[in-house]
Enzyme design. Structure first.
Site, short mmCIF file in Angstrom:
data_model
loop_
_atom_site.label_atom_id
_atom_site.label_comp_id
_atom_site.label_asym_id
_atom_site.label_seq_id
_atom_site.Cartn_x
_atom_site.Cartn_y
_atom_site.Cartn_z
N TYR A 62 51.24 -36.58 49.37
CA TYR A 62 51.19 -36.75 47.90
C TYR A 62 51.34 -35.39 47.20
O TYR A 62 51.64 -35.34 46.01
CB TYR A 62 49.88 -37.39 47.43
CG TYR A 62 49.55 -38.75 48.01
CD1 TYR A 62 50.49 -39.50 48.71
CD2 TYR A 62 48.28 -39.30 47.83
CE1 TYR A 62 50.15 -40.75 49.23
CE2 TYR A 62 47.95 -40.55 48.35
CZ TYR A 62 48.89 -41.26 49.07
OH TYR A 62 48.55 -42.48 49.59
N ASP A 77 41.04 -41.16 47.32
CA ASP A 77 41.97 -41.31 48.44
C ASP A 77 43.26 -40.55 48.16
O ASP A 77 44.04 -40.92 47.28
CB ASP A 77 42.28 -42.81 48.63
CG ASP A 77 43.22 -43.04 49.80
OD1 ASP A 77 42.73 -43.40 50.88
OD2 ASP A 77 44.45 -42.88 49.62
N LYS A 127 45.28 -37.83 54.61
CA LYS A 127 46.07 -38.44 55.69
C LYS A 127 47.03 -37.44 56.32
O LYS A 127 47.55 -36.54 55.64
CB LYS A 127 46.87 -39.64 55.13
CG LYS A 127 46.03 -40.58 54.29
CD LYS A 127 46.76 -41.81 53.81
CE LYS A 127 45.95 -42.55 52.76
NZ LYS A 127 46.14 -42.05 51.38
#
Ligand code: A2P
Length: 273
Positions: free
Chosen positions: A49, A44, A74
């Site tokens: 990030y 994930d 995401k």
């Protein structure tokens, strides 16, 4: 590994490696590679990030077939606001060095999320995303989304740990067939007091397991997907070694009683990023 069946028919491995706060470069590459070689089949990440490239490199270096891996990324807030879903999604695929993702999530419930969602529905129809979902949505955000689209998110990824259990939202999602994934399942990396909690330490001793393993098992028995983060190979291995014991109802209840309703992260109803 155990799996949960999503509303759209796809299956998701119940434990995944989370790579929030795992730096781009060798650290992420090694964590992803170690996890896959230890038996994880679920990674994930997120655009924000900043480690999608190393995540892709870790997958390649692991030798595990892409088709056997459940990969999530995401859509970041600024890109939602700017209406750039399609182009940033393409960039994520390029960085991850793959031609599809298993799950794409709206990272936070920012303004213009409805347009982003409609674009994600199209990308799913085009076969570039297997499943679409949301993250950090409260019940009212899910209800608002249902007013603009018949396509229901199959996942809501939210904060949950023994001190912030978020049980009401989990119950709501589960009653609607929305699979809940939990971030910072061990209480996160800032000022973590959960991993030394007395009750959890006592329970861990009883099963001959670590506190982290007890927490992961507790999440699993609540029927949620758990995304523990670690950059240490021994911990990465430890966090998946949770299939040889089960917590009794009494111990589940003891952990239930630890809830302090104390978030470690941002409140989805009041955030400024
Ligand atoms: P590290 O990466 O140094 O191992 P989260 O709740 O976000 O998953 O955060 C987990 C935090 O706990 C991270 O800071 C991680 O640090 C640490 N951690 C992860 N697994 C374990 C474990 N099995 N035992 C102790 N600490 C752990």
């Amino acid at each position: 590994m155990e799996f949960i069946k999503l509303k759209d028919g796809h299956e998701i491995p119940q434990i995944g490696l989370g790579v929030f706060r795992t730096p781009e470069g060798e650290v992420t590459k090694e964590a992803v590679k170690s996890a896959l070689q230890a038996g994880y089949r679920h990674i994930d990440t997120a655009k924000i990030y900043g480690n999608e490239k190393s995540t892709g490199e870790g997958i390649k270096a692991s030798g595990v077939d892409r088709k056997d891996i459940f990969l999530t990324t995401k859509l970041w807030n600024d890109d939602i606001r700017a209406g750039k879903t399609r182009e940033v999604f393409a960039e994520s695929l390029r960085l991850l060095d793959t031609d599809y993702v298993d799950l794409y999530l709206i990272h936070w419930p920012v303004e213009k999320r409805e347009q982003a969602w409609l674009e994600m529905v199209k990308l799913q129809e085009e076969g570039k995303i297997r499943s679409i979902g949301v993250s950090n949505f409260q019940q009212h955000h899910l209800e608002e989304l249902a007013c603009v689209s018949d396509v229901v998110p199959v996942v809501d990824q939210i904060e949950s740990n023994p001190y912030f259990q978020n049980q009401e939202l989990i119950d709501y999602c589960q009653s609607r067939g929305i699979c809940v994934e939990v971030w910072s399942p061990l209480g996160g990396s800032v000022d973590n007091r959960i991993l030394t909690d007395e009750t959890l330490t006592d329970i861990a001793r009883k099963y001959g397991k670590s506190v982290a393993q007890v927490i992961i098992r507790w999440h699993m028995q609540r029927g949620v997907v758990v995304l523990p983060k670690s950059t240490h190979e021994d911990r990465i291995r430890q966090n998946i070694d949770v299939f040889d014991f089960a917590l009794t109802k009494q111990d589940m209840d003891r952990i239930r009683a630890l809830d302090k309703n104390e978030r470690t992260g941002a409140d989805p109803d009041h955030f400024d990023f």
